[in-house]
Design a protein around this motif. Structure first.
Motif, short mmCIF file in Angstrom:
data_model
loop_
_atom_site.label_atom_id
_atom_site.label_comp_id
_atom_site.label_asym_id
_atom_site.label_seq_id
_atom_site.Cartn_x
_atom_site.Cartn_y
_atom_site.Cartn_z
N ARG A 20 2.39 -12.30 3.32
CA ARG A 20 1.73 -11.42 2.35
C ARG A 20 0.89 -12.26 1.41
NH1 ARG A 20 1.40 -6.20 3.56
NH2 ARG A 20 3.25 -5.50 4.67
N TRP A 24 0.87 -10.20 -3.52
CA TRP A 24 1.30 -9.08 -2.66
C TRP A 24 0.18 -8.06 -2.43
CZ3 TRP A 24 2.71 -3.74 -4.02
CH2 TRP A 24 3.18 -3.05 -2.92
N THR A 40 -3.67 5.60 -2.83
CA THR A 40 -2.31 5.58 -2.28
C THR A 40 -1.46 6.73 -2.79
OG1 THR A 40 -0.51 4.07 -1.69
CG2 THR A 40 -1.14 4.12 -4.03
N TYR A 147 10.07 3.73 -4.78
CA TYR A 147 10.90 2.69 -4.16
C TYR A 147 11.82 2.05 -5.19
CZ TYR A 147 7.69 2.99 -0.16
OH TYR A 147 6.93 3.43 0.91
N VAL A 200 9.20 -2.96 -2.71
CA VAL A 200 8.54 -2.04 -1.75
C VAL A 200 8.84 -2.49 -0.32
CG1 VAL A 200 6.32 -1.16 -0.91
CG2 VAL A 200 6.71 -1.42 -3.38
N LYS A 204 11.00 -0.45 2.46
CA LYS A 204 10.29 0.02 3.65
C LYS A 204 10.86 -0.58 4.92
CE LYS A 204 5.71 0.34 3.71
NZ LYS A 204 4.28 0.03 3.42
C1 LIG Z 1 -0.57 -2.96 -1.81
N1 LIG Z 1 0.36 -1.81 -1.62
C2 LIG Z 1 0.44 -0.78 -2.46
N2 LIG Z 1 1.35 0.09 -2.01
C3 LIG Z 1 1.85 -0.42 -0.87
C4 LIG Z 1 2.82 0.05 0.03
N3 LIG Z 1 3.46 1.24 -0.18
N4 LIG Z 1 3.11 -0.69 1.11
C5 LIG Z 1 2.50 -1.86 1.31
N5 LIG Z 1 1.56 -2.35 0.48
C6 LIG Z 1 0.95 -3.64 0.79
C7 LIG Z 1 1.22 -1.64 -0.60
#
Ligand SMILES: Cn1cnc2c(N)nc[n+](C)c21
Length: 206
Positions: A20, A24, A40, A147, A200, A204
């Protein structure tokens, strides 16, 4: 763990940000972060990348001065993969115009924008404002999202508000800064940028 620094030290053992970027978020410090923070909302990050790349694939960078001149229908077409594209297009154009009106250019915006100014913009709440402050403006502030909330709930922590949870994270790091400063070049923004990214990625991909 009894404070957020203990949580950070636990997450650090998992090497969650392999491959990454350092901070990030891709292209930190650029207007593209502002675009991504709005795009997003209510969608998956993969869809945000598709939307951002629709423009970048033609070797174009996302530029504040350009987005401010776009017709809503033109921008909506480009960002379609991110969903809610008509609403997001309108809000991104209005935001871009307000940034030019109140700050003149992106550099001055980065230096001088406040959380209050961002929260006064349509379509910007706490999470989006803090994402822009942390990853576009390099401010010492940590992003809270679904998250972070879910992770803490799993560990038995519940908070009354977004800012209460934010305060728990930031106080825990600052009160134990001597324990982690060395890992983050003594830069609190870098610590918060990576700490949020680790959460996050952990939630995930586990
Ligand atoms: C930059 N960024 C912002 N939200 C994200 C996410 N949910 N999952 C992964 N990334 C890289 C993210």
């Amino acid at each position: 763990f009894s404070n957020s620094c203990e949580l950070l030290l636990e997450l650090r053992k998992k090497d969650l940000l392999k491959n990454r970027p350092k901070y990030w978020w891709p292209n930190v410090g650029t207007f593209e972060v502002v675009m991504g923070a709005i795009l997003t909302q209510n969608t998956k990050w993969d869809n945000v990348e598709k939307a951002l790349n629709n423009w970048k694939s033609e070797n174009k960078e996302w530029r504040l001065e350009e987005v401010a001149t776009f017709e809503p229908s033109f921008l909506a077409e480009i960002i379609k993969p991110a969903g809610f594209y008509n609403q997001k297009a309108k809000r991104l154009i209005a935001l871009s115009r307000n940034i030019l009106r109140d700050f003149g250019d992106f550099e001055n915006f980065k230096e001088n924008v406040s959380r209050e100014w961002l929260l006064a913009q349509k379509g910007i709440g706490f999470e989006t404002a803090d994402s822009i402050l942390c990853y576009a403006c390099f401010r010492d502030t940590m992003v809270m999202d679904a998250y972070t909330k879910r992770l803490l709930k799993k560990k038995g922590y519940e908070f009354e508000s977004y800012d209460d949870m934010k305060d728990w994270f930031e106080r825990g790091v600052e009160e134990n800064w001597d324990r982690v400063a060395e890992f983050y070049e003594n830069d609190l923004n870098l610590c918060y940028a990576r700490f949020h990214g680790k959460i996050v990625e952990f939630m995930k991909h586990g």
